[in-house]
Scaffold this motif. Structure first.
Motif, mmCIF file in Angstrom:
data_model
loop_
_atom_site.group_PDB
_atom_site.id
_atom_site.type_symbol
_atom_site.label_atom_id
_atom_site.label_comp_id
_atom_site.label_asym_id
_atom_site.label_seq_id
_atom_site.Cartn_x
_atom_site.Cartn_y
_atom_site.Cartn_z
ATOM 1 N N MET A 1 0.827 -1.192 0.000
ATOM 2 C CA MET A 1 0.000 0.000 0.000
ATOM 3 C C MET A 1 0.870 1.254 0.000
ATOM 4 O O MET A 1 1.837 1.350 0.726
ATOM 5 N N ILE A 2 0.497 2.195 -0.809
ATOM 6 C CA ILE A 2 1.224 3.457 -0.922
ATOM 7 C C ILE A 2 0.302 4.557 -0.399
ATOM 8 O O ILE A 2 -0.693 4.887 -1.039
ATOM 9 N N GLY A 3 0.637 5.108 0.752
ATOM 10 C CA GLY A 3 -0.152 6.209 1.294
ATOM 11 C C GLY A 3 -1.601 5.840 1.555
ATOM 12 O O GLY A 3 -2.477 6.667 1.382
ATOM 13 N N GLY A 4 -1.878 4.613 1.910
ATOM 14 C CA GLY A 4 -3.245 4.202 2.192
ATOM 15 C C GLY A 4 -4.004 3.710 0.971
ATOM 16 O O GLY A 4 -5.167 3.372 1.066
ATOM 17 N N GLY A 6 -4.320 0.973 -2.128
ATOM 18 C CA GLY A 6 -3.878 -0.334 -2.584
ATOM 19 C C GLY A 6 -3.678 -0.334 -4.088
ATOM 20 O O GLY A 6 -3.882 0.673 -4.782
ATOM 21 N N ILE A 7 -3.268 -1.477 -4.613
ATOM 22 C CA ILE A 7 -2.999 -1.581 -6.048
ATOM 23 C C ILE A 7 -4.265 -1.390 -6.885
ATOM 24 O O ILE A 7 -4.221 -0.768 -7.946
ATOM 25 N N TRP A 8 -5.392 -1.875 -6.384
ATOM 26 C CA TRP A 8 -6.633 -1.748 -7.155
ATOM 27 C C TRP A 8 -7.098 -0.294 -7.224
ATOM 28 O O TRP A 8 -7.594 0.156 -8.261
ATOM 29 N N GLU A 9 -6.941 0.432 -6.147
ATOM 30 C CA GLU A 9 -7.321 1.848 -6.162
ATOM 31 C C GLU A 9 -6.452 2.634 -7.139
ATOM 32 O O GLU A 9 -6.936 3.492 -7.873
#
Length: 66
Positions: A1-4, A6-9
């Motif tokens: 997760m990057i900064g809250g 996820g990959i799908w977001e």
């Protein structure tokens, strides 16, 4: 997760940006963001004080002191 996020977001955001701007505009947008980051880094590393005295006045002041 990057900064809250996820990959799908991140993929959904990228898809929305692709639909809105189109594939041909993405390199221009990326270049603009890169230039903005470069300018920000340059602004944070430069000295905070800037000499705004015109060049002609500096010469006159040095003549008056002698």
């Amino acid at each position: 997760m990057i900064g809250g996020l996820g990959i799908w977001e991140l993929l959904i955001i990228l898809l929305i940006v692709l639909v809105i701007f189109g594939a041909k505009k993405l390199p221009e947008i990326g270049g603009g963001i890169g230039q903005a980051i470069q300018n920000f880094k340059k602004a944070t590393t430069e000295p905070s004080e800037i000499d705004v005295t015109p060049k002609g006045e500096k010469k006159e002041e040095s003549k008056d002191k002698d």
